[in-house]
Scaffold this motif. Structure first.
Motif, short mmCIF file in Angstrom:
data_model
loop_
_atom_site.label_atom_id
_atom_site.label_comp_id
_atom_site.label_asym_id
_atom_site.label_seq_id
_atom_site.Cartn_x
_atom_site.Cartn_y
_atom_site.Cartn_z
N ARG A 16 67.79 112.92 63.58
CA ARG A 16 67.77 111.49 63.85
C ARG A 16 69.20 110.99 63.75
NH1 ARG A 16 63.29 112.62 65.15
NH2 ARG A 16 61.33 111.82 64.38
N TYR A 56 63.83 106.65 56.13
CA TYR A 56 63.34 107.89 56.73
C TYR A 56 63.90 109.04 55.90
CZ TYR A 56 61.54 110.86 60.39
OH TYR A 56 60.80 111.78 61.09
N THR A 113 66.33 103.10 58.29
CA THR A 113 65.85 103.11 59.66
C THR A 113 66.39 101.96 60.50
OG1 THR A 113 63.84 101.90 59.12
CG2 THR A 113 63.73 104.31 59.04
N THR A 120 60.77 104.43 63.46
CA THR A 120 59.60 105.22 63.08
C THR A 120 58.72 104.40 62.16
OG1 THR A 120 60.95 107.21 63.21
CG2 THR A 120 58.87 107.39 62.05
#
Length: 145
Positions: A16, A56, A113, A120
């Motif tokens: 990510r 995350y 995030t 997500t």
């Protein structure tokens, strides 16, 4: 008759990417996907300036700076619930939270995030004893920016 193996395949690593508000910092984290969570701990509330942090999590992870390693500074947060020190990394230019990392093993990274390219949905909430009772109970409005 041959016996079947009950061992699981090794976990798949995912990547990510994220950046700060001003764009001075861009990172990629690759590791075992532990999913997104909402963290209601008082430190995440204070650090995010909000009611929770949307994080995350990655285990057995590695971080790569795509740019701006010199623009990142770190605060060692030792006032955690379990007493373990958590390094909070943020941009020196704009102040955006970028990622967190426990100072003790395992190799784990926690990515905020808000800076991720791919958002997500969280699967869990942590420290719900600190969750404000009104979170999720407000009427949404369409904001004009």
């Amino acid at each position: 008759m041959a016996s079947s193996s009950s061992t699981r395949p090794p976990p798949t690593k995912v990547s990510r990417s994220a950046s700060c508000l001003c764009g001075a910092v861009a990172i990629t984290i690759t590791g075992v996907d532990k999913g997104a969570v909402l963290c209601h701990c008082s430190n995440c509330q204070k650090s995010s300036g909000s009611s929770f942090a949307h994080n995350y999590r990655f285990l057995d992870a590695d971080l790569t700076f795509d740019k701006g390693e010199d623009a990142v500074t770190r605060y060692e947060d030792g006032n955690t619930t379990n007493g373990n020190v958590l390094a909070r990394h943020f941009c020196k230019v704009c102040g955006s939270n970028v990622y967190l990392q426990p100072c003790t093993p395992p190799r784990m990274f926690i990515l905020h995030t808000g800076g991720m390219q791919d958002k997500t949905q969280p699967a869990r909430e942590l420290f719900t004893q600190n969750k404000h009772p009104w979170v999720g109970d407000v009427t949404p409005i369409k904001a004009k920016v």
